[in-house]
Enzyme design. Structure first.
Site, PDB file in Angstrom:
ATOM      1  N   ASP A  17      56.920  80.361  27.856  1.00  0.00           N
ATOM      2  CA  ASP A  17      56.135  80.970  28.937  1.00  0.00           C
ATOM      3  C   ASP A  17      56.706  82.326  29.345  1.00  0.00           C
ATOM      4  OD1 ASP A  17      54.058  81.030  30.764  1.00  0.00           O
ATOM      5  OD2 ASP A  17      55.225  80.051  32.332  1.00  0.00           O
ATOM      6  N   ARG A  21      53.681  88.210  31.873  1.00  0.00           N
ATOM      7  CA  ARG A  21      54.502  88.949  32.851  1.00  0.00           C
ATOM      8  C   ARG A  21      55.399  89.960  32.156  1.00  0.00           C
ATOM      9  NH1 ARG A  21      56.798  83.885  35.413  1.00  0.00           N
ATOM     10  NH2 ARG A  21      55.642  83.001  33.661  1.00  0.00           N
ATOM     11  N   TRP A  22      55.934  89.611  30.986  1.00  0.00           N
ATOM     12  CA  TRP A  22      56.775  90.536  30.233  1.00  0.00           C
ATOM     13  C   TRP A  22      55.994  91.826  29.972  1.00  0.00           C
ATOM     14  CZ3 TRP A  22      56.448  93.209  25.694  1.00  0.00           C
ATOM     15  CH2 TRP A  22      57.650  93.760  25.197  1.00  0.00           C
ATOM     16  N   HIS A  34      52.106  88.647  24.100  1.00  0.00           N
ATOM     17  CA  HIS A  34      52.006  87.522  23.164  1.00  0.00           C
ATOM     18  C   HIS A  34      52.523  87.937  21.785  1.00  0.00           C
ATOM     19  CE1 HIS A  34      49.973  85.261  26.200  1.00  0.00           C
ATOM     20  NE2 HIS A  34      48.874  85.981  26.178  1.00  0.00           N
ATOM     21  N   SER A  62      47.781  75.671  25.893  1.00  0.00           N
ATOM     22  CA  SER A  62      47.439  74.387  26.514  1.00  0.00           C
ATOM     23  C   SER A  62      45.922  74.233  26.595  1.00  0.00           C
ATOM     24  CB  SER A  62      48.023  74.325  27.931  1.00  0.00           C
ATOM     25  OG  SER A  62      47.296  75.176  28.799  1.00  0.00           O
ATOM     26  N   LEU A 128      63.599  71.415   8.707  1.00  0.00           N
ATOM     27  CA  LEU A 128      63.121  71.373  10.096  1.00  0.00           C
ATOM     28  C   LEU A 128      61.670  70.894  10.176  1.00  0.00           C
ATOM     29  CD1 LEU A 128      63.616  72.307  13.131  1.00  0.00           C
ATOM     30  CD2 LEU A 128      62.525  74.459  12.451  1.00  0.00           C
ATOM     31  N   ARG A 185      61.967  75.361  29.364  1.00  0.00           N
ATOM     32  CA  ARG A 185      60.820  76.197  29.736  1.00  0.00           C
ATOM     33  C   ARG A 185      61.339  77.574  30.106  1.00  0.00           C
ATOM     34  NH1 ARG A 185      55.273  75.126  32.859  1.00  0.00           N
ATOM     35  NH2 ARG A 185      54.491  77.255  32.794  1.00  0.00           N
ATOM     36  N   ARG A 191      57.773  73.572  36.027  1.00  0.00           N
ATOM     37  CA  ARG A 191      56.779  72.505  35.861  1.00  0.00           C
ATOM     38  C   ARG A 191      56.534  72.268  34.372  1.00  0.00           C
ATOM     39  NH1 ARG A 191      53.773  76.593  38.791  1.00  0.00           N
ATOM     40  NH2 ARG A 191      52.848  78.060  37.318  1.00  0.00           N
ATOM     41  N   SER A 193      53.318  71.614  33.105  1.00  0.00           N
ATOM     42  CA  SER A 193      52.002  72.168  32.742  1.00  0.00           C
ATOM     43  C   SER A 193      51.312  71.379  31.625  1.00  0.00           C
ATOM     44  CB  SER A 193      52.131  73.650  32.350  1.00  0.00           C
ATOM     45  OG  SER A 193      52.627  74.397  33.417  1.00  0.00           O
ATOM     46  N   GLU A 204      66.460  65.941  28.730  1.00  0.00           N
ATOM     47  CA  GLU A 204      67.206  66.821  29.622  1.00  0.00           C
ATOM     48  C   GLU A 204      66.372  68.089  29.796  1.00  0.00           C
ATOM     49  OE1 GLU A 204      69.986  66.094  31.241  1.00  0.00           O
ATOM     50  OE2 GLU A 204      69.939  64.100  30.308  1.00  0.00           O
TER      51      GLU A 204
HETATM   52  C1  IPE Z   1      52.011  76.617  29.788  1.00  0.00           C
HETATM   53  O1  IPE Z   1      52.055  77.862  30.363  1.00  0.00           O
HETATM   54  C2  IPE Z   1      51.373  76.698  28.447  1.00  0.00           C
HETATM   55  C3  IPE Z   1      52.129  77.442  27.438  1.00  0.00           C
HETATM   56  C4  IPE Z   1      53.266  78.030  27.573  1.00  0.00           C
HETATM   57  C5  IPE Z   1      51.514  77.469  26.162  1.00  0.00           C
HETATM   58  P1  IPE Z   1      50.972  78.339  31.435  1.00  0.00           P
HETATM   59  O2  IPE Z   1      51.343  79.714  31.805  1.00  0.00           O
HETATM   60  O3  IPE Z   1      49.598  78.123  30.921  1.00  0.00           O
HETATM   61  O4  IPE Z   1      51.212  77.303  32.609  1.00  0.00           O
HETATM   62  P2  IPE Z   1      50.935  77.470  34.162  1.00  0.00           P
HETATM   63  O5  IPE Z   1      49.523  77.949  34.305  1.00  0.00           O
HETATM   64  O6  IPE Z   1      51.907  78.462  34.683  1.00  0.00           O
HETATM   65  O7  IPE Z   1      51.179  76.111  34.728  1.00  0.00           O
HETATM   66  C1  IPE Z   2      52.696  81.827  27.681  1.00  0.00           C
HETATM   67  O1  IPE Z   2      52.750  83.017  28.364  1.00  0.00           O
HETATM   68  C2  IPE Z   2      51.750  81.863  26.516  1.00  0.00           C
HETATM   69  C3  IPE Z   2      50.488  81.154  26.738  1.00  0.00           C
HETATM   70  C4  IPE Z   2      50.212  80.398  27.742  1.00  0.00           C
HETATM   71  C5  IPE Z   2      49.460  81.319  25.736  1.00  0.00           C
HETATM   72  P1  IPE Z   2      51.751  83.359  29.535  1.00  0.00           P
HETATM   73  O2  IPE Z   2      50.560  84.028  28.967  1.00  0.00           O
HETATM   74  O3  IPE Z   2      51.452  82.165  30.363  1.00  0.00           O
HETATM   75  O4  IPE Z   2      52.601  84.396  30.370  1.00  0.00           O
HETATM   76  P2  IPE Z   2      52.706  84.485  31.949  1.00  0.00           P
HETATM   77  O5  IPE Z   2      53.129  83.148  32.455  1.00  0.00           O
HETATM   78  O6  IPE Z   2      51.345  84.865  32.447  1.00  0.00           O
HETATM   79  O7  IPE Z   2      53.721  85.551  32.181  1.00  0.00           O
HETATM   80 MG    MG Z   3      52.365  81.362  31.985  1.00  0.00          MG
END
Ligand code: IPE
Ligand code: IPE
Ligand code: MG
Length: 238
Positions: A17, A21-22, A34, A62, A128, A185, A191, A193, A204
Site C-alpha cells: 500500500d 500517496r507516493w 503504481h 482488492s 518460491l 502492510r 488494517r 482491508s 505476526e
Molecule cells: C488494500 O489497499 C489493497 C491493496 C494494497 C491492493 P487499499 O488502499 O485499497 O485499502 P484501504 O482503502 O486503505 O483500506
Molecule cells: C496500493 O496503493 C495499490 C492498490 C490498491 C492497487 P494505493 O493505490 O492504495 O495507494 P494509496 O494508499 O492511495 O497511497
Molecule cells: Mg491505499
C-alpha cells in the site's frame, strides 16, 4: 544475509500500500506510483528467492478497488497484464511458481490469457511459491469456500462431520499451503482491508509507514529480524 532463525519463516504476505500517496507527494499521477511500485515488487521477489523463502503472497488489487475511478482501474489492469507478459520468462528462470488468486471473471481476455500462460509455464517450478492477489478479498474467498462445501454436501459427497479446518483450507484459494507467518502492510494504515482472513489467524503483524515504492529488501530483512524476536505463543504458555 541469512539470519539465525528462532521462528520458522515459511510464508510472508504483504499488503503493498501507498503507491498513490507516493506519487501525489511528488506531484505525479497515481498510476506513476503504481509503476514505481513494480520496482519494489521485483526487489522483494528477488530477495525472497535469495533468502529461500517458501511462499510470498502479495495483495495487488482488492475487490473493493474496482470502486476507484475508471481510469485508475483501467491502467492498473493494463499494468498487471503487461507485467505478467514481460516478467513470465524471467520468473520462470528463477524457478518461481506463480499463481494469481482472486475472482477472474471481470478481467479482460488478454489478462485472463496472460494469467493462464504464466501459471502453466511455472506450474512445475519448485522454488518460491508466488501468489498474487488480484480482485481478491478474504470474504470472497470464504464465501466461495462455503459454496463449494455446500455443493458437495448437497450431492451427498460430503457428510457434516467431515467439515473440518483441513476441508475449509482445501476450499480456500491458497489450499493446503501453510498459514501466513508474517504479514506486512506498507503505507501506514493499520488494517487488513479484506486481504487474507482465515490464513492470518496466527500471523505476526507488521504495519510500517514506508510507502510501497520506497520499500526495499533492506527494510524487509529488518522486519524478518524483528519477526525472529517475536514470541510466538499460539495460545500456549511458553
Ligand atoms: C488494500 O489497499 C489493497 C491493496 C494494497 C491492493 P487499499 O488502499 O485499497 O485499502 P484501504 O482503502 O486503505 O483500506
Ligand atoms: C496500493 O496503493 C495499490 C492498490 C490498491 C492497487 P494505493 O493505490 O492504495 O495507494 P494509496 O494508499 O492511495 O497511497
Ligand atoms: Mg491505499
Amino acid at each position: 544475509m541469512f539470519i539465525k532463525e528462532k521462528n520458522k519463516l515459511k510464508h510472508v504476505a504483504i499488503i503493498m500500500d501507498g503507491n498513490g500517496r507516493w506519487a501525489s507527494n511528488k506531484g505525479l499521477s497515481r498510476i506513476l506510483g503504481h509503476k514505481k511500485g513494480l520496482k519494489s515488487l521485483k526487489d522483494i521477489i528477488n530477495f525472497s528467492v535469495k533468502y529461500k523463502l517458501n511462499i510470498l503472497t502479495l495483495y495487488a488489487f482488492s475487490t473493493e478497488n474496482w470502486k476507484r475511478p475508471y481510469l485508475e482501474v483501467f491502467e492498473l489492469m493494463r499494468l498487471f497484464s503487461l507485467s505478467i507478459e514481460n516478467q513470465m520468462y524471467s520468473l520462470n528462470k528463477k524457478n518461481i511458481c506463480v499463481k494469481i488468486i482472486g475472482n477472474r471473471t471481470k478481467f479482460s481476455n488478454i489478462l485472463k490469457n496472460n494469467i493462464n500462460e504464466i501459471e502453466y509455464l511455472t506450474k512445475n517450478n519448485t522454488g518460491l511459491k508466488l501468489n498474487i492477489a488480484i480482485d481478491y478479498s478474504g470474504k470472497w474467498d470464504i464465501l466461495n469456500c462455503i459454496k463449494n462445501i455446500f455443493l458437495n454436501f448437497k450431492k451427498n459427497i460430503l457428510n457434516i462431520n467431515e467439515i473440518d479446518e483441513k476441508l475449509i483450507e482445501k476450499n480456500l484459494c491458497l489450499g493446503y499451503l501453510p498459514p501466513v507467518d508474517l504479514l506486512i502492510r506498507t503505507g501506514g494504515e493499520k488494517r487488513i482491508s479484506n486481504f487474507l482472513l482465515w490464513q492470518i489467524a496466527y500471523s505476526e503483524l507488521f504495519f510500517i509507514d514506508t510507502l510501497w515504492p520506497d520499500f526495499t529488501h533492506i527494510e524487509f530483512l529488518n522486519i524478518i529480524k524483528s519477526f525472529n524476536n517475536r514470541n510466538r505463543k499460539f495460545g500456549v504458555l511458553v
